[in-house]
Structures are given as C-alpha cells and as structure tokens.
Design an enzyme around this catalytic site. Structure first.
Site, PDB file in Angstrom:
ATOM      1  CG  ASN A 121      13.935  11.967 -63.077  1.00 20.34           C
ATOM      2  OD1 ASN A 121      13.704  12.899 -62.311  1.00 20.34           O
ATOM      3  ND2 ASN A 121      14.646  12.111 -64.181  1.00 20.34           N
ATOM      4  CD  GLN A 143      11.092   7.164 -62.590  1.00 15.58           C
ATOM      5  OE1 GLN A 143      11.049   6.003 -62.204  1.00 15.58           O
ATOM      6  NE2 GLN A 143      11.461   7.473 -63.823  1.00 15.58           N
ATOM      7  CG  HIS A 148       6.376   4.741 -70.626  1.00 12.69           C
ATOM      8  ND1 HIS A 148       7.745   4.668 -70.612  1.00 12.69           N
ATOM      9  CD2 HIS A 148       6.068   6.054 -70.499  1.00 12.69           C
ATOM     10  CE1 HIS A 148       8.250   5.882 -70.487  1.00 12.69           C
ATOM     11  NE2 HIS A 148       7.244   6.743 -70.414  1.00 12.69           N
ATOM     12  CB  CYS A 192      13.678  13.355 -70.418  1.00 12.96           C
ATOM     13  SG  CYS A 192      12.193  12.397 -70.754  1.00 12.96           S
ATOM     14  CB  THR A 244      -9.624  11.084 -81.028  1.00 11.37           C
ATOM     15  OG1 THR A 244     -10.363  11.933 -81.898  1.00 11.37           O
ATOM     16  CG2 THR A 244     -10.311   9.734 -80.927  1.00 11.37           C
TER      17      THR A 244
END
Length: 378
Positions: free
Chosen positions: A147, A177, A198, A322, A234
């Site tokens: 990444n 990635q 995303h 991150c 859920t």
C-alpha cells in the site's frame, strides 16, 4: 481540484451512489421474514453472486465485512488459532499493512513464532520463504500489492513454495490495493484474501473476504448469526450494494481502466524525471500495481510539500492513511530507504478518473513548489 490520493480512498462511482440510494429505499432487514426483508435478502444474494462471479469463485466463499482491516483481523486470527495445536509459526513480511502486522504481533505475544521476510527493494526472496516453511508453519500472510510503494509480490510463486514444502500452512493475502487492478486472480492461489469497497469506487465502511469453502473458522464477531454465522451484525446493505455496483463497473471495463491508469503512471514518471531530474527519486519498483507511485523529493519534508500542494487543491499523501500518524515509516524503512528519502517521500494514487492534463498540472505545480521551497531553505 486534482485528487491523487486514490490509494487512501476513491471517489464513489456514480453507479455505486445510485445503488446506495436504491438500497436506502429498500430499507428492509435481510433477516426479516416479511416481504421487505425478502427483497433485501435477494439484493444481498445477488451482490454476493456478482462479486464471486468477478472473482471466479463460489458465492459461498464470499463474506461481507466492514472493510479490509476487519477482514484481515478475522482471517489471520482465525486461521492461526485454528491450526495452533498442530503448528505455531506464522510467516509474514516486514512491510505489511497495520491491520495485518498488529494481529500478527498479538499472536506473537500469545506464543506464536513469527518470521518476517525482508521486502527490501520491493521484493521477497523466495529462498528465504522456502527456508522458513516447515511443518511448524500454520499460516503465511503476505500482501499482494504494498500500500505504500505499490510493490507487487508473486502470489503464484508463494503458493507454489507453500505446496512444495508440504507444510500444510494456510495462505492469506491482503489484496486491498490490488483488488480488480491486476490480471492475477487471487482466489486461484490463496486460501483466503481480504479486499475493500472504497478502493475501487465503492463507499467506506464495507469490505469483504474470500474464504475457501472447505475451511471453517471461528467468527470474530458473534451475535445475530448473519453471513452464515461467520460475521454477525445486520448487513450494511447500502455499502454492499455500492460495492457490488463498483465491482461490476470495474469488471466490465477492467482492461481499459487498468491500461489508462498504467499510461498515466508512465506519463507521471517520465514528466517528473524530465522536469526535476536528480531532484526526484522514484521509490516504486518496476514490478508494481498500476495505481501507486512512491517517490521522494530530497531536501524537503513530505508534510511541507503536501501542505503546499493542498493549498493549490492538489491532493497526494505521504504514506498509508492508516500509518499517517506514526513517527517513523516502518514500510519505507523495510523497503530500504534512508531517512532522508523516507522523510521526503510522497505517494500518488492514480485512478481511472484521472486525466493526462491532471498529471501534467501536478508535475508543473510540484516543480514550482519544490524550487520555491529549496530556494527558501538555502
């Protein structure tokens, strides 16, 4: 605005946004027995079928999660603990994403032996892997595309080494990635893999994992028994529907998209070298995912350049989102970069939505900013 931080996150695809709206209108709980719940369950089933078709695997092997980090934690902790009575050795690399390194470090505290293979120069020495593999090995977890640097690791050869060792080790790969961005189908080589919505035009808060159907793991999240009891909670239907739509769009035009991104990356490298010469050092190795380019501008801290570019509404990053708050870039150090280059490293994340004009404007602005900052420093 010129957005070149697509390795951190991408702009949601229009079809993904439309899918979110559709899912919000059909707001039933897939676990409910009435008509609205049944409709939601059908949507969920179709999304799973669509993604498994793109990955050429069985739909029962796809599970939805909150993202790549949850997928990595679930698979690494589950596989290591499942095999712990037989073997307690884990093989990984010294430059994995934090969502791989941290659960591995946790297992190390629990008594597992951890061997971290070198990724200096963006390559894994297969002989080092073969030497580490033995009957003691329970798990090999090696990412497909790094990444930070974009370096690609040969998961086919890793699989071959594991099989030749007859160690019985499971092979997990963080494919966040590389998902949809290479011609390599990870379901062919990995026992399990992690991916995220995303990074390909889906929305945040949704991801998935591939788990070979003959492998049974204890769930990390327990409760309502969703995802066949493997991941309770859920289902995030807007996220899942957007994920499915983003996969469809990319899958349908994968060859064209990846060729366009590769062309932009080549243009970026050539233009940087042409404009800045020795004032830029390309860190990304030749064998790399098409979407990532890491380079350094010696003499100027990354943060300084990022702030100056941001003032021009041009957005890049210095590292993984991150890892952005870390004092030292662990990945670039493992890659072999000296401190000066690591502290001045920039990561450009290219998307299919970027244009040649954006790349040229970025290079022009970077050259102007660099000259100004170097002049000020002198």
């Amino acid at each position: 605005m010129i957005y070149l931080d697509n390795s951190s996150t991408t702009k949601p695809d229009k079809k993904a946004v439309d899918a979110v709206i559709f899912a919000m209108d059909c707001f039933g709980n897939p676990s409910s027995p009435h008509g609205m719940g049944t409709k939601a369950q059908l949507m969920l089933s179709n999304a799973r079928k669509n993604i498994s078709s793109a990955l050429k695997c069985n739909e029962s092997e796809i599970f939805f999660t909150s993202g790549g980090s949850e997928s990595n934690n679930t698979l690494i902790l589950g596989l290591a603990r499942k095999n712990s009575k037989r073997a307690k050795r884990i093989i990984t690399t010294d430059s994995e994403h934090p969502s791989v390194e941290e659960p591995v470090a946790l297992l190390e505290k629990e008594g597992f032996e951890v061997i971290r293979l070198s990724t200096k120069g963006g390559a894994i020495e297969l002989d080092e892997l073969r030497e580490a593999l033995s009957k003691k090995t329970s798990l090999v977890t090696i990412m497909h595309a790094n990444n930070e640097t974009g370096a690609l690791y040969d998961i086919a050869k890793i699989r071959e080494a594991i099989d030749e060792s007859e160690s019985g080790a499971y092979f997990h790969s963080d494919c966040v990635q590389s998902f949809m961005k290479t011609n390599v189908n990870f379901t062919k080589y990995c026992d399990c893999a992690s991916f995220s919505a995303h990074k390909i035009g889906g929305i945040k808060g949704c991801g998935g994992l591939f788990l070979r159907k003959d492998i049974k793991l204890e769930p990390l999240i327990r409760g309502g028994g969703q995802e066949k009891g493997f991941r309770s909670g859920t289902e995030n239907m807007p996220g899942i529907m957007a994920f499915s739509a983003a996969v469809s769009v990319w899958h349908e035009s994968k060859k064209e998209r990846n060729a366009h991104i590769s062309t932009l990356k080549k243009l970026l490298i050539e233009t940087l070298k042409e404009k800045m010469g020795d004032g830029v050092v390309i860190n990304t190795p030749f064998d790399s995912v098409c979407t990532v380019l890491n380079f350094s501008v010696p003499g100027i801290k990354s943060e300084t350049i990022i702030n100056a570019l941001s003032a021009e509404e041009i957005y890049v990053s210095a590292s993984s989102a991150c890892s952005a708050r870390a004092k030292e870039n662990r990945v670039l150090s493992a890659f072999g970069l000296p401190k000066e280059l690591s502290e001045s490293a920039l990561r450009v994340g290219i998307s299919y939505s970027n244009t040649e004009e954006e790349i040229l404007v970025f290079c022009q602005k970077l050259e102007e900013i660099t000259k100004k900052l170097l002049k000020t420093n002198n």
